[in-house]
Design a protein around this motif. Structure first.
Motif, PDB file in Angstrom:
ATOM      1  N   THR A 208       1.169  -1.200  -0.196  1.00  0.00           N
ATOM      2  CA  THR A 208       0.080  -0.531  -0.215  1.00  0.00           C
ATOM      3  C   THR A 208       0.808   0.915  -0.166  1.00  0.00           C
ATOM      4  OG1 THR A 208      -0.228   0.211   2.610  1.00  0.00           O
ATOM      5  CG2 THR A 208      -1.988  -0.997   0.978  1.00  0.00           C
ATOM      6  N   ARG A 209       1.534   0.924   0.394  1.00  0.00           N
ATOM      7  CA  ARG A 209       2.916   2.118   0.617  1.00  0.00           C
ATOM      8  C   ARG A 209       4.103   2.004  -0.628  1.00  0.00           C
ATOM      9  NH1 ARG A 209       4.843   4.123   6.059  1.00  0.00           N
ATOM     10  NH2 ARG A 209       3.537   2.805   7.423  1.00  0.00           N
ATOM     11  N   THR A 210       3.443   1.812  -2.207  1.00  0.00           N
ATOM     12  CA  THR A 210       4.553   1.647  -3.202  1.00  0.00           C
ATOM     13  C   THR A 210       4.142   2.592  -3.942  1.00  0.00           C
ATOM     14  OG1 THR A 210       5.255  -0.989  -3.043  1.00  0.00           O
ATOM     15  CG2 THR A 210       5.292   0.042  -4.389  1.00  0.00           C
ATOM     16  N   PRO A 211       4.417   3.386  -4.904  1.00  0.00           N
ATOM     17  CA  PRO A 211       4.087   4.334  -6.050  1.00  0.00           C
ATOM     18  C   PRO A 211       4.321   3.672  -6.845  1.00  0.00           C
ATOM     19  CG  PRO A 211       5.865   5.003  -4.859  1.00  0.00           C
ATOM     20  CD  PRO A 211       5.437   4.283  -3.934  1.00  0.00           C
ATOM     21  N   TYR A 212       2.482   2.719  -7.470  1.00  0.00           N
ATOM     22  CA  TYR A 212       3.413   1.827  -8.367  1.00  0.00           C
ATOM     23  C   TYR A 212       3.477   2.891 -10.092  1.00  0.00           C
ATOM     24  CZ  TYR A 212       2.473  -2.052  -5.854  1.00  0.00           C
ATOM     25  OH  TYR A 212       1.967  -3.179  -4.577  1.00  0.00           O
ATOM     26  N   ALA A 213       2.099   3.892 -10.315  1.00  0.00           N
ATOM     27  CA  ALA A 213       3.012   4.602 -11.927  1.00  0.00           C
ATOM     28  C   ALA A 213       3.862   5.497 -11.669  1.00  0.00           C
ATOM     29  CB  ALA A 213       1.849   5.324 -11.436  1.00  0.00           C
ATOM     30  N   THR A 214       4.674   5.984 -10.096  1.00  0.00           N
ATOM     31  CA  THR A 214       5.341   6.878 -10.336  1.00  0.00           C
ATOM     32  C   THR A 214       6.833   5.541 -10.760  1.00  0.00           C
ATOM     33  OG1 THR A 214       4.754   7.975  -9.238  1.00  0.00           O
ATOM     34  CG2 THR A 214       7.160   7.782  -9.290  1.00  0.00           C
ATOM     35  N   LEU A 215       6.840   4.191 -10.529  1.00  0.00           N
ATOM     36  CA  LEU A 215       7.333   3.118 -10.496  1.00  0.00           C
ATOM     37  C   LEU A 215       7.584   2.942 -11.385  1.00  0.00           C
ATOM     38  CD1 LEU A 215       9.807   1.032  -9.068  1.00  0.00           C
ATOM     39  CD2 LEU A 215       7.821  -0.549  -8.512  1.00  0.00           C
ATOM     40  N   VAL A 216       6.808   2.791 -12.345  1.00  0.00           N
ATOM     41  CA  VAL A 216       6.753   2.525 -14.131  1.00  0.00           C
ATOM     42  C   VAL A 216       6.990   3.157 -14.342  1.00  0.00           C
ATOM     43  CG1 VAL A 216       5.346   1.818 -15.837  1.00  0.00           C
ATOM     44  CG2 VAL A 216       4.472   0.993 -13.960  1.00  0.00           C
ATOM     45  N   ALA A 217       7.276   5.071 -14.322  1.00  0.00           N
ATOM     46  CA  ALA A 217       8.300   5.264 -14.873  1.00  0.00           C
ATOM     47  C   ALA A 217       9.535   5.668 -15.159  1.00  0.00           C
ATOM     48  CB  ALA A 217       7.210   7.161 -14.183  1.00  0.00           C
ATOM     49  N   VAL A 218       9.830   5.538 -13.520  1.00  0.00           N
ATOM     50  CA  VAL A 218      10.743   5.467 -13.593  1.00  0.00           C
ATOM     51  C   VAL A 218      12.278   4.255 -14.284  1.00  0.00           C
ATOM     52  CG1 VAL A 218      12.900   5.012 -11.443  1.00  0.00           C
ATOM     53  CG2 VAL A 218      10.846   6.794 -11.117  1.00  0.00           C
ATOM     54  N   ILE A 219      11.206   2.818 -14.455  1.00  0.00           N
ATOM     55  CA  ILE A 219      11.650   2.310 -15.207  1.00  0.00           C
ATOM     56  C   ILE A 219      11.607   2.405 -16.720  1.00  0.00           C
ATOM     57  CG2 ILE A 219      11.123  -0.506 -15.832  1.00  0.00           C
ATOM     58  CD1 ILE A 219      10.093  -0.743 -13.816  1.00  0.00           C
TER      59      ILE A 219
ATOM     60  N   LEU B 123       7.883  10.902 -19.590  1.00  0.00           N
ATOM     61  CA  LEU B 123       7.859  12.774 -18.095  1.00  0.00           C
ATOM     62  C   LEU B 123       6.246  12.718 -18.256  1.00  0.00           C
ATOM     63  CD1 LEU B 123      10.454  14.849 -20.430  1.00  0.00           C
ATOM     64  CD2 LEU B 123      10.680  13.709 -18.095  1.00  0.00           C
ATOM     65  N   VAL B 124       5.892  12.296 -18.847  1.00  0.00           N
ATOM     66  CA  VAL B 124       3.849  12.928 -19.221  1.00  0.00           C
ATOM     67  C   VAL B 124       3.706  11.420 -17.698  1.00  0.00           C
ATOM     68  CG1 VAL B 124       1.959  12.179 -20.188  1.00  0.00           C
ATOM     69  CG2 VAL B 124       3.766  12.654 -21.972  1.00  0.00           C
ATOM     70  N   HIS B 125       4.211  10.823 -17.684  1.00  0.00           N
ATOM     71  CA  HIS B 125       3.616   9.268 -16.675  1.00  0.00           C
ATOM     72  C   HIS B 125       4.245  10.899 -15.392  1.00  0.00           C
ATOM     73  CE1 HIS B 125       2.084   5.025 -17.666  1.00  0.00           C
ATOM     74  NE2 HIS B 125       2.459   5.874 -18.570  1.00  0.00           N
ATOM     75  N   PHE B 126       5.209  11.158 -15.032  1.00  0.00           N
ATOM     76  CA  PHE B 126       5.766  12.343 -13.698  1.00  0.00           C
ATOM     77  C   PHE B 126       4.862  12.543 -14.112  1.00  0.00           C
ATOM     78  CE2 PHE B 126       9.963  10.443 -14.264  1.00  0.00           C
ATOM     79  CZ  PHE B 126      10.288   9.373 -13.717  1.00  0.00           C
ATOM     80  N   LEU B 127       4.166  13.965 -14.910  1.00  0.00           N
ATOM     81  CA  LEU B 127       3.319  14.865 -14.619  1.00  0.00           C
ATOM     82  C   LEU B 127       2.030  14.710 -14.239  1.00  0.00           C
ATOM     83  CD1 LEU B 127       4.280  16.860 -18.125  1.00  0.00           C
ATOM     84  CD2 LEU B 127       4.448  17.301 -15.654  1.00  0.00           C
ATOM     85  N   MET B 128       2.005  13.339 -14.829  1.00  0.00           N
ATOM     86  CA  MET B 128       0.333  13.053 -13.615  1.00  0.00           C
ATOM     87  C   MET B 128       0.622  12.377 -11.870  1.00  0.00           C
ATOM     88  SD  MET B 128      -1.289  10.546 -17.178  1.00  0.00           S
ATOM     89  CE  MET B 128      -0.080   9.759 -16.820  1.00  0.00           C
TER      90      MET B 128
END
Length: 266
Positions: free
Chosen positions: A14-25, A214-219
């Protein structure tokens, strides 16, 4: 042990930011491939200009460009890591623990706003880079198309680049704009153009991947900013709830004391 391990695992999920993690990868993969392929593509282009067109002047931009690719890759990787850290702090129960105070919430909102601004500027810059990659890839694709035509023979064929003389440095001789003979045509087509085309195609695809990240990061940053801002209302609501509980407890205590006094008087 089993229940504790399961609870810790659920808390981690529950503490993992999956959207940001995908964007980082996506960002790390895209930047890594982009820097490697562009470095190799620029080297092939430099050797093509020197060996085929006999150009030695006006090529001082090559080394700074390669250094810029290294700096760009390191800065993008560091930025993605920092955004991931801020996303972890703004996700799940971690957000409740970190942003309890008003000062912490203000700091989190300022950090998210700064990252949104930086990411937006980088998105515009990477769109320009993507446009440049598309232009260069198109040029190499057209050059390979010329090499693949039947009119260009490997023995006595000639490729005349004089109609594009405005793209060459001033003072370039016309004879150096001709690619003729089996050795030069093989060097131009097989050794340089074919290999460089693959490199620039990969760099274009990886650049598109970076733009998507970068679009993922913005969202994700916009959502984190909204979550941190909403934490104020949640904290105020929680404080009101605690005040209601406290007031009810005080009333019940006063009522019990009143009844106890009446019974003692009787």
């Amino acid at each position: 042990m089993g229940a504790g391990g399961k609870g810790a695992c659920d808390g981690c999920i529950t503490r993992t930011p999956y959207a940001t993690l995908v964007a980082v990868i996506m960002c790390w993969a895209g930047v890594g491939v982009f820097c490697g392929t562009m470095y190799r593509g620029v080297n092939l282009t430099l050797r093509l200009l020197q060996d085929v067109f006999k150009l030695d002047k006006g090529l001082q931009w090559v080394e700074p460009t390669q250094l810029a690719f290294v700096i760009l890759g390191a800065s993008m990787a560091a930025l993605a890591l920092m955004i991931l850290v801020t996303a972890i702090l703004a996700t799940g129960a971690t957000r409740v623990e970190v942003y309890k105070s008003s000062v912490g919430r203000v700091g989190g909102r300022i950090a998210s706003a700064c990252f949104i601004f930086i990411t937006y500027i980088l998105l515009l810059a990477w769109l320009v880079v993507l446009l440049c990659c598309i232009v260069i890839t198109t040029f190499y694709t057209l050059s390979w198309g010329v090499c693949s035509t039947d009119e260009i023979g490997w023995d006595n064929g000639v490729i005349d680049f004089y109609p594009l003389h405005f793209m060459f440095p001033e003072g370039t001789q016309k004879v150096n704009m001709l690619v003729e003979g089996q050795a030069e045509i093989k060097m131009f087509c097989k050794d340089y153009v074919q290999r460089a085309e693959v490199m620039f195609i990969l760099s274009t695809v990886s650049c598109m991947l970076v733009v998507l990240s970068l679009v993922h990061f913005l969202m994700a940053l916009s959502a984190n900013y909204a979550h941190i801002r909403g934490q104020d209302k949640f904290t105020d609501l929680q404080d009101l709830h605690m005040m209601d509980i406290t007031s009810e407890t005080v009333k019940l205590t006063e009522r019990d004391n009143r009844y106890a006094t009446q019974e003692y008087a009787m």
